[in-house]
Scaffold this active site. Structure first.
Site, PDB file in Angstrom:
ATOM      1  N   GLY A 221       4.658  -7.357  -2.928  1.00 48.11           N
ATOM      2  CA  GLY A 221       5.714  -8.052  -3.665  1.00 48.11           C
ATOM      3  C   GLY A 221       6.217  -7.183  -4.797  1.00 48.11           C
ATOM      4  O   GLY A 221       6.185  -5.956  -4.713  1.00 48.11           O
ATOM      5  N   SER A 222       6.637  -7.835  -5.872  1.00 48.50           N
ATOM      6  CA  SER A 222       7.290  -7.098  -6.955  1.00 48.50           C
ATOM      7  C   SER A 222       6.270  -6.441  -7.889  1.00 48.50           C
ATOM      8  O   SER A 222       5.104  -6.847  -7.959  1.00 48.50           O
ATOM      9  CB  SER A 222       8.156  -8.056  -7.764  1.00 48.50           C
ATOM     10  N   THR A 225       4.853  -8.964 -10.582  1.00 45.56           N
ATOM     11  CA  THR A 225       3.750  -9.820 -10.110  1.00 45.56           C
ATOM     12  C   THR A 225       2.513  -8.961  -9.844  1.00 45.56           C
ATOM     13  O   THR A 225       1.388  -9.386 -10.098  1.00 45.56           O
ATOM     14  CB  THR A 225       4.171 -10.608  -8.863  1.00 45.56           C
ATOM     15  N   GLY A 226       2.734  -7.740  -9.366  1.00 47.19           N
ATOM     16  CA  GLY A 226       1.614  -6.815  -9.127  1.00 47.19           C
ATOM     17  C   GLY A 226       0.767  -6.640 -10.385  1.00 47.19           C
ATOM     18  O   GLY A 226      -0.464  -6.628 -10.328  1.00 47.19           O
ATOM     19  N   GLU A 243       0.901  -3.368  -2.612  1.00 47.30           N
ATOM     20  CA  GLU A 243       2.079  -2.716  -2.029  1.00 47.30           C
ATOM     21  C   GLU A 243       3.292  -3.291  -2.756  1.00 47.30           C
ATOM     22  O   GLU A 243       3.686  -4.422  -2.493  1.00 47.30           O
ATOM     23  CB  GLU A 243       2.105  -2.984  -0.523  1.00 47.30           C
ATOM     24  N   CYS A 277      10.726  -3.119   1.843  1.00 44.90           N
ATOM     25  CA  CYS A 277      10.204  -2.299   0.746  1.00 44.90           C
ATOM     26  C   CYS A 277      10.527  -0.829   0.945  1.00 44.90           C
ATOM     27  O   CYS A 277      10.933  -0.152   0.000  1.00 44.90           O
ATOM     28  CB  CYS A 277       8.702  -2.532   0.578  1.00 44.90           C
TER      29      CYS A 277
END
Ligand code: NDP
Length: 469
Positions: A221-222, A225-226, A243, A277
């Site tokens: 995800g983004s 949020t990572g 990722e 991505c």
């Protein structure tokens, strides 16, 4: 109207709450997704904890056989799931769309089932023998995004269960229903508790990743949020595979046959309407090739049919959600305000989150559309005079997922490739992932790899057995 359900401990659960899901191509309702509460997260994790020990005790061959049965279920239900993906996510059935996503789900299930990860003698002499074994971690929390909802969930789930872990998966709140259906079907061949789901927004994701019984987090995800996931992992010292997004540069080297590569460049950038991505998000071309690249890509873009992906002739679908739709529109409008050459292609339906295929020239590094990840059907094309400047531009951002070089002579590109700061550098292709080849980001695109033997190792911990002779 149908209410889709979570699977916990091998059983479909009764949702406490639910919310409506709409088709991004026509805004029609697709039914209701369940909304887990915190108690359901606890039940799902407990079920995964209860199932894990006996799942790990099974022989490796038994687990591999069961994973092959999962691949069979996916194959048998491909068309049903592909149609659900198209209706919910928006990518077309045809071309590199939802049938393609289902083929990938099958392939990324069969390959981990076929790989061997045997104990490895790491040292031996007359006095000792040291063998490294790979043992499961425990319960894996998998947090999946909305762009390739089933394929990315499979990337997270399958290696984990193959290696003896159990899983609690949270799909994106934007695209839960096709995933829930896939998990319901897969559960027909898995022991109860091995693979569970919870649904809801980021708060439910956060509750799951902070749960004291989670031993590993897989996240796609983004970047924002990572970073929260990293904080959550501190609670249990859980290893993470992250990722995150990319802002992949493609550099067309001087002397390349533009006509021959144009179609691959196009799909490298516009796969899934750019919501991928590892799509090309910045295209660097030499001054002398600029007009030809613009003209070839314009001609391809002009031939693409945009629309509801249930129509077999459509190759480009809508953006998946209003957040992404507004974000991409804003980046295009910023380029327009800055006097860039914005060229739009394709007839766009009135309803739905559709945008035309958009090529943007007369644009430079430092502008928002170049520096920010657009994740949509718009490609900035940036001119360069010196190859070294193009390499510096490609490396100039924090993102480092993928990059590509396009060249007449692959040896020239191969020489330059190690200078690009990305987890994968492709030559004369872009985003060409493969289930045997490790994939993951450098720099702000995350850490840890998925796929192949390295991907299996990433869902285990090492246990060295050292014998005195
Ligand atoms: P997010 O990173 O927010 O979403 C990815 C997943 O994380 C979703 O399942 C989401 O749940 C979940 N999540 C959100 N907050 C938390 C949390 N605190 N703890 C645990 N899980 C959480 O991405 P967005 O959907 O907001 O998209 C934003 C941008 O990210 C896009 O514009 C795009 O640039 C990029 N992106 C990149 C992807 C990639 O493949 N690398 C995929 C998707 C987006 P929920 O959706 O329910 O909130």
């Amino acid at each position: 109207m149908h209410i889709y359900r979570n699977t916990v401990d091998g059983t479909l659960t009764e949702p406490a709450n639910h919310y409506e899901i709409f088709n991004p191509a026509n805004m029609q309702s697709l039914g209701f997704a369940p909304e887990s509460d915190e108690q359901e997260v606890d039940r799902a994790v407990q079920s995964a904890v209860d199932a894990q020990k006996s799942w790990a005790k099974r022989s490796d061959q038994e687990r591999r056989d069961i994973v092959q049965k999962v691949a069979h279920i996916l194959e048998e239900n491909s068309e049903y799931l592909a149609e659900l993906i198209t209706r919910e996510q928006g990518k077309p059935l045809s071309g590199l769309g939802s049938r393609f996503e289902m083929q990938a789900c099958v392939g990324w299930t069969q390959v981990p089932a076929s790989l061997e990860l045997n104990p490895e003698v790491v040292y031996e002499d007359d006095e000792r023998k040291d063998t490294l074994h790979r043992v499961p971690l425990g319960v894996v929390a998998a947090i999946a995004p909305w762009n390739w909802p089933l394929m990315i969930a499979i990337w997270q789930i399958i290696p984990a269960i193959r290696m003896g872990n159990t899983v609690v998966l949270k799909p994106s709140e934007y695209t839960p229903i096709a995933t829930l259906e896939m998990i319901r079907l897969i559960n027909q061949v898995l022991p109860a508790g091995v693979l569970n789901t919870v649904t809801g927004d980021g708060n439910i994701g956060s509750k799951l990743t902070h749960h004291p019984d989670i031993s590993k987090i897989m996240f796609t995800g983004s970047e924002a949020t990572g970073r929260r996931i990293i904080e959550a992992s501190a609670r249990n010292l859980s290893p993470i595979t992250l990722e995150l997004g990319g802002n992949d540069a493609a550099i067309v080297m001087p002397g390349t046959n533009i006509k021959a590569i144009a179609m691959d460049l196009f799909w490298g950038a516009f796969l899934n309407a750019g919501q991928t991505c590892a799509c090309i998000k910045r295209l660097y071309v030499h001054d002398t090739d600029y007009e030809e690249v613009m003209s070839e890509l314009s001609s391809i873009a002009g031939q693409m049919k945009i629309g509801d992906g249930m129509d077999e002739s459509v190759l480009i679908g809508p953006l998946q959600n209003s957040m992404q739709f507004e974000k991409v529109k804003e980046l295009i409008s910023d380029a327009q305000k800055n006097g860039c050459d914005v060229r739009e292609f394709g007839n766009v339906p009135d309803k739905g989150y559709f945008l035309p295929l958009t090529l943007v020239g007369d644009i430079k590094d430092g502008q928002r559309l170049v520096d920010e990840e657009q994740f949509g059907p718009v490609l900035p094309i940036i001119q360069y005079s010196e190859l070294s400047d193009a390499i510096a531009s490609a490396n100039g951002l924090e993102a480092g997922l993928g990059a590509s070089l396009w060249a007449h002579n692959t040896a020239d590109a191969n020489e330059l490739a190690p200078r690009l700061e990305a987890g994968t550098v492709w030559i004369n292709q872009h985003g060409a992932i493969h289930p045997m080849v490790p994939f993951g980001g450098n720099k702000a695109s995350g850490y840890g790899v998925e796929f192949g033997i390295e991907g299996l190792k990433a869902v285990t911990q090492g246990r060295t057995i050292s014998i005195k002779k």
